[in-house]
Design a protein around this motif. Sequence first.
Motif, PDB file in Angstrom:
ATOM      1  N   VAL A 109      33.308 -38.708  36.546  1.00  0.00           N
ATOM      2  CA  VAL A 109      32.592 -39.107  35.329  1.00  0.00           C
ATOM      3  C   VAL A 109      33.293 -40.301  34.689  1.00  0.00           C
ATOM      4  O   VAL A 109      32.650 -41.278  34.291  1.00  0.00           O
ATOM      5  CB  VAL A 109      32.501 -37.929  34.329  1.00  0.00           C
ATOM      6  N   VAL A 110      34.610 -40.236  34.581  1.00  0.00           N
ATOM      7  CA  VAL A 110      35.384 -41.349  34.012  1.00  0.00           C
ATOM      8  C   VAL A 110      35.204 -42.614  34.855  1.00  0.00           C
ATOM      9  O   VAL A 110      35.010 -43.712  34.319  1.00  0.00           O
ATOM     10  CB  VAL A 110      36.882 -40.983  33.921  1.00  0.00           C
ATOM     11  N   PHE A 111      35.201 -42.445  36.179  1.00  0.00           N
ATOM     12  CA  PHE A 111      35.037 -43.582  37.090  1.00  0.00           C
ATOM     13  C   PHE A 111      33.703 -44.297  36.858  1.00  0.00           C
ATOM     14  O   PHE A 111      33.606 -45.523  37.008  1.00  0.00           O
ATOM     15  CB  PHE A 111      35.121 -43.111  38.544  1.00  0.00           C
ATOM     16  N   MET A 112      32.671 -43.549  36.477  1.00  0.00           N
ATOM     17  CA  MET A 112      31.353 -44.142  36.240  1.00  0.00           C
ATOM     18  C   MET A 112      31.387 -45.184  35.125  1.00  0.00           C
ATOM     19  O   MET A 112      30.543 -46.089  35.075  1.00  0.00           O
ATOM     20  CB  MET A 112      30.335 -43.044  35.896  1.00  0.00           C
ATOM     21  N   PHE A 113      32.371 -45.082  34.217  1.00  0.00           N
ATOM     22  CA  PHE A 113      32.419 -45.989  33.069  1.00  0.00           C
ATOM     23  C   PHE A 113      33.454 -47.104  33.219  1.00  0.00           C
ATOM     24  O   PHE A 113      33.757 -47.799  32.251  1.00  0.00           O
ATOM     25  CB  PHE A 113      32.693 -45.183  31.792  1.00  0.00           C
ATOM     26  N   VAL A 114      33.977 -47.276  34.428  1.00  0.00           N
ATOM     27  CA  VAL A 114      34.937 -48.356  34.670  1.00  0.00           C
ATOM     28  C   VAL A 114      34.300 -49.719  34.392  1.00  0.00           C
ATOM     29  O   VAL A 114      34.931 -50.630  33.863  1.00  0.00           O
ATOM     30  CB  VAL A 114      35.477 -48.291  36.114  1.00  0.00           C
ATOM     31  N   LYS A 115      33.026 -49.861  34.741  1.00  0.00           N
ATOM     32  CA  LYS A 115      32.299 -51.101  34.462  1.00  0.00           C
ATOM     33  C   LYS A 115      31.518 -50.996  33.151  1.00  0.00           C
ATOM     34  O   LYS A 115      30.388 -51.472  33.031  1.00  0.00           O
ATOM     35  CB  LYS A 115      31.351 -51.429  35.614  1.00  0.00           C
ATOM     36  N   ASP A 116      32.145 -50.350  32.182  1.00  0.00           N
ATOM     37  CA  ASP A 116      31.569 -50.137  30.862  1.00  0.00           C
ATOM     38  C   ASP A 116      30.262 -49.345  30.978  1.00  0.00           C
ATOM     39  O   ASP A 116      30.066 -48.607  31.941  1.00  0.00           O
ATOM     40  CB  ASP A 116      31.340 -51.472  30.134  1.00  0.00           C
ATOM     41  N   MET A 117      29.357 -49.491  30.017  1.00  0.00           N
ATOM     42  CA  MET A 117      28.158 -48.650  29.941  1.00  0.00           C
ATOM     43  C   MET A 117      27.127 -48.995  31.013  1.00  0.00           C
ATOM     44  O   MET A 117      26.270 -48.185  31.339  1.00  0.00           O
ATOM     45  CB  MET A 117      27.510 -48.785  28.556  1.00  0.00           C
TER      46      MET A 117
END
Length: 342
Positions: free
Chosen positions: A122-130
């Motif tokens: 889940v955290v990885f999904m937001f590496v490229k922001d929203m």
Amino acid sequence: MWGNGLKWMFLIVGTVIGAGYASGRELWEFFGAESGLAIVLFAILFTISCAVILTIAQKEKTTHYLPILEKLLGRRLAKAYDWMIILYLFSVTVIMLAGAGATLEVYNIPFWLGVVINAALVVFMFVKDMTGMTKINACLIPVLIICLVAVLLVYQSSIGFSFTFDIHMQHNWPAAMTFTSLNILPIIAVLSAVGNQIKHKGEIYIASMGSGLLLGTISYLYNESLLSVAQEIIFYEIPLFVILKHYPSIMVLAISLLLWLAIYTTAASGVFGLIARLRTNVQGEAWLIALLLVACMAPMTMFGFSTLISILYPLYGILNLFILASLVLYPIVKHPATKSKQ
């Protein structure tokens, strides 16, 4: 227009099709026998609600849900629902993380490790922001839908497509309202975060009508399949496994992956809505905020997946009825013909 419309549609569907829905437990709690009309009404109410939310979001160029709540409910009530949405998104994400642990536990992976793996992704999904959220959803949700529909169609084919719809036996129609209202808060939270990205009204029509039709069709197909095994569901925590009990183990493995994907997308949607709201007061990288959120959620997963879902889902379904009524009445109340001339 079509590209963005489909992107918002998959964002909506990915928010709704969580572990509770994909497992069949959520549908069985609300629908079951005599629910054909209820599912049709749900599709209509859901379409209207999504169209209203997207219309307000586009007009207000929103980046979080508070402006939408204020438009629907006024400032005083909006503040109360603001806290309720934060609590809802937080608790539902806890449920999803607990579901991730329970799903992987079947394969002798420790519960805590399953929670950690899902939280990390889940955290990885937001590496490229929203923007990472909508892009990954656009890839995962079609796969999720195709797998779920394929399983249900194969099962229906094996029993001869036993669909029934007797207009005189539709006493469960009120369930449409509570089921729709259950899914309204996360939709408001998620769609309001992309209000400033909606460029054309056509996107709203595609997203709202497409998601309503898609979820209505899947819900009817799923409910009819569950009705054929109704007497056995009481012995299973996950109703979908009743349908699959005579199928090869490879099919069960595929469904476990399906449930896990549903958990992942819903957990990510919950964190997505929380980040959008918190960014009005908290500055920082999206992935870092997501990391702090899931770190706070992890200890609460110990309450267990089925316990959390059986207590919280019906409660939220009732509490959200007022906001559902506000959404459905909004086009009428705000229509020029209803305003008195000065």
